[in-house]
Design a protein around this motif. Structure first.
Motif, PDB file in Angstrom:
ATOM      1  N   THR A 212       0.825  -1.213   0.000  1.00 14.47           N
ATOM      2  CA  THR A 212       0.000   0.000   0.000  1.00 14.47           C
ATOM      3  C   THR A 212       0.852   1.254   0.000  1.00 14.47           C
ATOM      4  O   THR A 212       0.438   2.314  -0.458  1.00 14.47           O
ATOM      5  CB  THR A 212      -0.928   0.012   1.227  1.00 14.47           C
ATOM      6  OG1 THR A 212      -0.146  -0.107   2.409  1.00 14.47           O
ATOM      7  CG2 THR A 212      -1.907  -1.134   1.154  1.00 14.47           C
ATOM      8  N   GLU A 405     -12.437   0.337   3.556  1.00  9.54           N
ATOM      9  CA  GLU A 405     -11.262  -0.390   3.072  1.00  9.54           C
ATOM     10  C   GLU A 405     -11.565  -1.873   2.975  1.00  9.54           C
ATOM     11  O   GLU A 405     -12.186  -2.466   3.871  1.00  9.54           O
ATOM     12  CB  GLU A 405     -10.062  -0.167   3.983  1.00  9.54           C
ATOM     13  CG  GLU A 405      -8.802  -0.861   3.448  1.00  9.54           C
ATOM     14  CD  GLU A 405      -7.562  -0.653   4.298  1.00  9.54           C
ATOM     15  OE1 GLU A 405      -6.484  -1.144   3.884  1.00  9.54           O
ATOM     16  OE2 GLU A 405      -7.670  -0.008   5.364  1.00  9.54           O
ATOM     17  N   SER A 436      -6.019  -4.326   1.951  1.00  9.46           N
ATOM     18  CA  SER A 436      -5.734  -4.096   0.531  1.00  9.46           C
ATOM     19  C   SER A 436      -5.303  -2.679   0.226  1.00  9.46           C
ATOM     20  O   SER A 436      -4.618  -2.429  -0.754  1.00  9.46           O
ATOM     21  CB  SER A 436      -6.981  -4.428  -0.300  1.00  9.46           C
ATOM     22  OG  SER A 436      -7.980  -3.444  -0.112  1.00  9.46           O
ATOM     23  N   GLY A 437      -5.753  -1.708   1.053  1.00 13.63           N
ATOM     24  CA  GLY A 437      -5.495  -0.315   0.733  1.00 13.63           C
ATOM     25  C   GLY A 437      -6.438   0.235  -0.321  1.00 13.63           C
ATOM     26  O   GLY A 437      -6.260   1.353  -0.794  1.00 13.63           O
ATOM     27  N   ASP A 438      -7.464  -0.556  -0.700  1.00 11.10           N
ATOM     28  CA  ASP A 438      -8.447  -0.112  -1.684  1.00 11.10           C
ATOM     29  C   ASP A 438      -9.790   0.115  -1.008  1.00 11.10           C
ATOM     30  O   ASP A 438     -10.194  -0.629  -0.097  1.00 11.10           O
ATOM     31  CB  ASP A 438      -8.618  -1.151  -2.793  1.00 11.10           C
ATOM     32  CG  ASP A 438      -7.423  -1.196  -3.717  1.00 11.10           C
ATOM     33  OD1 ASP A 438      -6.967  -0.117  -4.146  1.00 11.10           O
ATOM     34  OD2 ASP A 438      -6.932  -2.296  -4.011  1.00 11.10           O
ATOM     35  N   ARG A 453      -8.771   4.130  -4.165  1.00 17.23           N
ATOM     36  CA  ARG A 453      -7.733   3.478  -3.395  1.00 17.23           C
ATOM     37  C   ARG A 453      -7.159   4.409  -2.338  1.00 17.23           C
ATOM     38  O   ARG A 453      -7.037   5.612  -2.547  1.00 17.23           O
ATOM     39  CB  ARG A 453      -6.624   2.927  -4.287  1.00 17.23           C
ATOM     40  CG  ARG A 453      -5.815   3.921  -5.071  1.00 17.23           C
ATOM     41  CD  ARG A 453      -4.724   3.167  -5.835  1.00 17.23           C
ATOM     42  NE  ARG A 453      -3.835   4.051  -6.521  1.00 17.23           N
ATOM     43  CZ  ARG A 453      -3.992   4.418  -7.789  1.00 17.23           C
ATOM     44  NH1 ARG A 453      -5.018   3.979  -8.478  1.00 17.23           N
ATOM     45  NH2 ARG A 453      -3.131   5.229  -8.364  1.00 17.23           N
ATOM     46  N   LYS A 455      -4.222   3.466  -1.024  1.00 15.89           N
ATOM     47  CA  LYS A 455      -2.780   3.299  -1.208  1.00 15.89           C
ATOM     48  C   LYS A 455      -2.194   4.430  -2.046  1.00 15.89           C
ATOM     49  O   LYS A 455      -2.888   5.068  -2.836  1.00 15.89           O
ATOM     50  CB  LYS A 455      -2.473   1.946  -1.846  1.00 15.89           C
ATOM     51  CG  LYS A 455      -3.091   1.736  -3.214  1.00 15.89           C
ATOM     52  CD  LYS A 455      -2.847   0.340  -3.756  1.00 15.89           C
ATOM     53  CE  LYS A 455      -3.623  -0.716  -3.046  1.00 15.89           C
ATOM     54  NZ  LYS A 455      -3.520  -2.044  -3.684  1.00 15.89           N
TER      55      LYS A 455
END
Length: 555
Positions: A212, A405, A436-438, A453, A455
């Motif tokens: 991320t 998230e 996931s950072g999404d 996202r 990230k």
């Protein structure tokens, strides 16, 4: 006409995918993950299609049958054990474009008990050196024309690794070992491979990802991680027709095989079910279109720029796409308007999917079944055996259609980042749930939509570019005091990196000098689009760069 992607009814095996505590299960039946290694899994049905073409070069027509692929990879593996004293768990770097020898190399290393680390063939010596150092690779397999870059990277790291040159159609570079001799050795004793004691829980691949945030990290993927992801695609999510005496589907190997999407979904999985892989070493419009005519494709796995090309370029016609049944887009989001253009060029009845995944998940997390009903913005449902959560900033589970998230758990999720306990602690929460950072939302039926996202990664033509990596390069310049990099919209590449630089007092460097400096050290897709000189970089109290502030002020 194409505003919604409608097929047959949405049939699932599990009616209630949401649990009372808001954990989302895959709607598809769980599978039993085979307890085996990757190369054993891929060749488990070799007798069914031994004489069929496994891989062919779309430019030169150089090809291997499944039988030849199996024999050459085992011969390579035996020679790696015998001539190079390779031992279980040793790392070998593969630095190749998409050529038929790619799977030979991968399965050869695995057969020898080694771990594969894949390197982007367009990397600079500086980038190659960093990956060789952090992976601990002992041998490099590459093309003759890439040998100078490898040698320069070894000079930088002050190492003396063995270099195996894939000298199929060229001279043997000085100081390298012949790939051809290692794979065509008719006198090799395969008994040496009985020394290999690798099991399914052992690491098979070390593929690099920025996660991320931060610099690229070595993702440790086990044989089980990969075999699980292969098996997850052979369920209701199957996109290919079974290989029989009279039928063999073909797929395009254009996505880079050093990247987990091309390596796993396109190359290894499709070979495991007897499909023909047509490789292209790079995207060149003429050779790409010629390959589509010469080798009719039923399946194509593409990144958005290629889909844009097929939809918009006048040289791409319906004849190039007339055999297509399934197209899956991944690596980056694809606008609906671009999908419409592509389908108008091809046929509206083609199964068009957007999948979702990441290196850390081997890579597929979600996929659409053949009878999926949903919008183009959807990325299907969780693959079998995978659980999902959508959480808020306090890690509290959210419900259907709420945005938060995305967290992932399943047998395909990596063991962790090599030698990086801090990063592992940051990405794994609540007992191996991967952050996931999404940002995503999941509807009541388990259909996933990626909203945005969290990230920091910049997506350039589907490739990940880590701002921290470019910032590290910038700070090595003698005139740079501080730096920050953000992604900005780009009509051609999707995004491009833009740098903000604080110079040392009395420095006289200009934008061009900074751009040239960075370009010498990084691959072309990572190069900066522009540089803005600022007095300071905005940061929070802990020193973290406030990229959002930079974007609001300057972009």
């Amino acid at each position: 006409m194409f505003s919604k992607f409608i097929r047959r009814s949405f049939c699932v095996a599990r009616k209630n995918v949401w649990t009372p505590d808001n954990v989302v299960y895959s709607p598809y039946r769980d599978i039993e993950v085979p307890d085996t290694t990757i190369h054993e899994y891929v060749f488990r049905n070799l007798d069914k299609w031994a004489t069929k073409t496994a891989v062919v070069c779309g430019v030169t027509n150089r090809a291997y049958t499944f039988e030849e692929l199996y024999k050459c990879s085992r011969t390579l593996g035996a020679n790696l054990r015998k001539k190079f004293k390779l031992r279980d768990g040793d790392v070998i770097a593969i630095l190749l474009p998409n050529v038929p020898e790619y799977p030979v190399s991968v399965f050869g290393v695995l057969a020898a008990g080694g771990i594969v680390t894949t390197i982007n063939p367009i990397y600079t010596p500086y980038e190659i050196q960093r990956q060789l150092d952090t992976s601990g690779a002992k041998i490099v397999i590459t093309l003759p024309d890439l040998v100078p870059n490898v040698k320069k990277s070894l000079e930088l790291s002050k190492k003396d690794l063995k270099i195996i040159a894939v000298n199929i159609d060229s001279q043997q570079p000085e100081g390298t070992i012949s790939f051809k001799e290692l794979t065509e050795d008719k006198h090799i004793d395969f008994e040496i491979l009985k020394e290999v004691k690798r099991v399914s829980d052992d690491i098979a691949f070390m593929v690099y990802s920025s996660g991320t945030t931060g610099l690229p990290k070595a993702v440790e993927l086990t044989h089980t991680n990969k075999v699980a992801n292969f098996s997850q695609q052979d369920t209701e999510l199957r996109q290919y027709e079974y290989t029989t005496e009279k039928n063999q589907d073909s797929t395009l190997g254009l996505l880079p095989l050093f990247h987990t999407y091309g390596l796993s979904v396109v190359m290894m999985h499709k070979l495991s079910v007897g499909l023909k892989l047509v490789t292209l070493p790079s995207f060149q419009p003429r050779t790409f279109l010629d390959a589509l005519l010469k080798h009719p494709m039923e399946l194509m796995y593409l990144a958005p720029p290629t889909i844009l090309f097929l939809g918009a370029h006048p040289a791409a016609t319906r004849d190039h796409l007339k055999h297509l049944k399934v197209v899956t887009s991944g690596a980056a989001p694809l606008p609906e308007a671009d999908i419409h253009k592509f389908l108008e060029k091809a046929r509206p009845d083609i199964q068009f999917n957007q999948a979702y995944g990441m290196t850390e998940a081997s890579p597929l997390v979600t996929l659409a079944s053949r009878d999926f009903e949903g919008n183009y913005s959807d990325v299907g449902c969780a693959v079998p055996n995978v659980q999902l959560r959508v959480v808020d900033a306090d890690m509290k589970n959210l419900g259907p259609d709420e945005v938060g998230e995305l967290l992932i758990k399943g047998p395909n999720v990596m063991r962790g980042y090599k030698d990086n306990p801090k990063a592992n602690e940051e990405v794994f929460v609540d007992g191996r749930w991967y952050r996931s950072g999404d940002l995503a939302r999941i509807n009541k039926d388990g259909i996933v939509t990626i909203v945005d996202r969290l990230k920091e990664l910049i997506k350039v033509k589907g490739y990940q570019v880590a701002p921290a990596e470019l910032e590290a390069v910038l700070k090595e310049h003698a005139d740079v005091y501080d730096a920050a990099v953000v992604g900005v919209p780009d009509p051609i590449t999707g995004e491009s990196p833009r740098a903000f630089v604080v110079l040392n007092k009395d420095s006289k460097v200009d934008e061009k000098l900074i751009l040239d400096y960075v370009s010498e050290k990084v691959a072309a897709f990572k190069r900066l689009k522009s540089v803005t000189f600022v007095d300071s970089i905005p940061k929070n109290p802990s020193g973290k760069i406030l990229r959002k502030v930079l974007k609001e002020q300057y972009c």
